[in-house]
Design a protein around this motif. Structure first.
Motif, PDB file in Angstrom:
ATOM      1  N   ALA A   1      -3.585  -2.689   2.433  1.00 48.23           N
ATOM      2  CA  ALA A   1      -4.598  -3.139   1.815  1.00 48.23           C
ATOM      3  C   ALA A   1      -3.426  -4.542   1.376  1.00 48.23           C
ATOM      4  CB  ALA A   1      -5.064  -2.161   0.419  1.00 48.23           C
TER       5      ALA A   1
ATOM      6  N   ALA B   1      -2.657  -6.851   4.078  1.00 49.16           N
ATOM      7  CA  ALA B   1      -4.225  -7.248   4.227  1.00 49.16           C
ATOM      8  C   ALA B   1      -4.444  -8.574   3.681  1.00 49.16           C
ATOM      9  CB  ALA B   1      -5.160  -6.067   4.436  1.00 49.16           C
ATOM     10  N   PHE B   2      -4.167  -8.573   1.978  1.00 47.62           N
ATOM     11  CA  PHE B   2      -4.306  -9.237   0.986  1.00 47.62           C
ATOM     12  C   PHE B   2      -3.359 -10.497   1.940  1.00 47.62           C
ATOM     13  CE2 PHE B   2      -3.189 -11.272  -2.712  1.00 47.62           C
ATOM     14  CZ  PHE B   2      -4.484 -11.918  -3.489  1.00 47.62           C
TER      15      PHE B   2
ATOM     16  N   THR C   1      -8.740   3.452   3.161  1.00 46.00           N
ATOM     17  CA  THR C   1      -9.568   4.186   1.761  1.00 46.00           C
ATOM     18  C   THR C   1     -10.252   5.578   2.662  1.00 46.00           C
ATOM     19  OG1 THR C   1      -9.436   2.011   1.831  1.00 46.00           O
ATOM     20  CG2 THR C   1     -11.598   3.620   0.807  1.00 46.00           C
TER      21      THR C   1
ATOM     22  N   SER D   1      -7.109  -1.057   6.199  1.00 46.57           N
ATOM     23  CA  SER D   1      -7.508  -0.551   5.054  1.00 46.57           C
ATOM     24  C   SER D   1      -9.056   0.154   4.637  1.00 46.57           C
ATOM     25  CB  SER D   1      -6.904  -1.382   4.169  1.00 46.57           C
ATOM     26  OG  SER D   1      -7.675  -3.108   4.522  1.00 46.57           O
ATOM     27  N   VAL D   2      -9.778  -0.208   5.330  1.00 51.10           N
ATOM     28  CA  VAL D   2     -11.407   0.556   5.389  1.00 51.10           C
ATOM     29  C   VAL D   2     -11.102   1.467   5.806  1.00 51.10           C
ATOM     30  CG1 VAL D   2     -13.394   0.385   5.761  1.00 51.10           C
ATOM     31  CG2 VAL D   2     -12.279  -1.922   4.816  1.00 51.10           C
TER      32      VAL D   2
ATOM     33  N   VAL E   1      -7.644  -5.353   7.202  1.00 49.20           N
ATOM     34  CA  VAL E   1      -7.757  -4.911   6.430  1.00 49.20           C
ATOM     35  C   VAL E   1      -9.231  -3.489   7.410  1.00 49.20           C
ATOM     36  CG1 VAL E   1     -10.789  -6.132   5.745  1.00 49.20           C
ATOM     37  CG2 VAL E   1      -9.350  -7.298   6.211  1.00 49.20           C
TER      38      VAL E   1
ATOM     39  N   THR F   1      -2.212   3.644   2.023  1.00 49.40           N
ATOM     40  CA  THR F   1      -3.576   2.698   2.488  1.00 49.40           C
ATOM     41  C   THR F   1      -3.561   1.666   1.122  1.00 49.40           C
ATOM     42  OG1 THR F   1      -5.237   4.826   2.913  1.00 49.40           O
ATOM     43  CG2 THR F   1      -5.829   2.738   1.863  1.00 49.40           C
ATOM     44  N   LEU F   2      -2.793   1.980   0.331  1.00 49.99           N
ATOM     45  CA  LEU F   2      -2.357   0.804  -0.254  1.00 49.99           C
ATOM     46  C   LEU F   2      -1.254  -0.168  -0.003  1.00 49.99           C
ATOM     47  CD1 LEU F   2      -2.163   2.737  -4.169  1.00 49.99           C
ATOM     48  CD2 LEU F   2      -3.382   1.020  -3.458  1.00 49.99           C
TER      49      LEU F   2
ATOM     50  N   THR G   1      -4.433 -12.306   4.650  1.00 51.36           N
ATOM     51  CA  THR G   1      -5.112 -13.225   4.568  1.00 51.36           C
ATOM     52  C   THR G   1      -5.169 -14.624   3.589  1.00 51.36           C
ATOM     53  OG1 THR G   1      -7.240 -10.997   4.112  1.00 51.36           O
ATOM     54  CG2 THR G   1      -7.666 -13.196   3.157  1.00 51.36           C
TER      55      THR G   1
END
Length: 181
Positions: A89, A92-93, A114, A110-111, A107, A85-86, A96
């Motif tokens: 994320a 995704a960052f 989470t 990663s949601v 995103v 998950t990390l 972006t």
């Protein structure tokens, strides 16, 4: 018999057989060879004691007890899910920032990760509580394990009473008859 470095390399022709031109690491670190011998590039051969076992490491007792198998399995699963998950994320960052089309799916991933990671951590907690309840680590009046121990003690007492009763019957007459006709 194991051969050390000194035994594997023969002394060159014409040299004294007690010296070897290959440096040998001494078994005792507090003893140093003579300065003259070291400056000449030769280290005297040291005899290693035969049959002495020296372990590579010294085992120390654990500070905490090992987790039970089901709890450890759940913890490993949770750590893997949290790590993935990390990573999602972070990707995704970065997507972006790069204005990539992968940003939105990452995103969403990663949601979802989470949610799954939260479930994984809760799974570890619940598994640990259940294991403690079943195996008697928690000693509270409502503990299932306490009731199970009470039942086992009761069964053992009854078995001992039955054994004692059989022994008494066998000692009285020896023939298995009652003492009064």
């Amino acid at each position: 018999m194991s051969m050390g470095t000194a035994e594997r390399h023969r002394a060159p022709e014409g040299d004294d057989a007690s010296e070897v031109s290959v440096p040998v690491v001494s078994e005792t670190p507090d003893r140093e060879p003579d300065r003259e011998v070291v400056e000449a590039g030769r280290v005297p051969r040291t005899r290693e004691p035969q049959g002495v076992y020296r372990p590579l490491w010294r085992e120390e007792p654990a500070r905490r007890r090992r987790l039970p198998d089901p709890v450890r399995t759940a913890a490993v699963r949770a750590v893997i899910v949290v790590a993935v998950t990390l990573i999602l994320a972070m990707v995704a960052f970065l997507c972006t920032l790069a204005e990539s089309w992968l940003a939105f799916p990452m995103v969403l991933g990663s949601v979802a990760g989470t949610v799954v990671a939260t479930w994984g951590v809760l799974d570890v907690w619940v598994t640990r509580q259940v294991w403690n309840q079943r195996h008697g680590v928690v000693s509270v009046p409502s503990s299932t394990a306490r009731a199970m121990r009470r039942e086992r003690r009761r069964a053992r007492r009854q078995a001992r009473r039955a054994e004692r009763g059989q022994e008494r019957i066998g000692r009285r007459g020896g023939t298995g008859q009652l003492s009064h006709p």
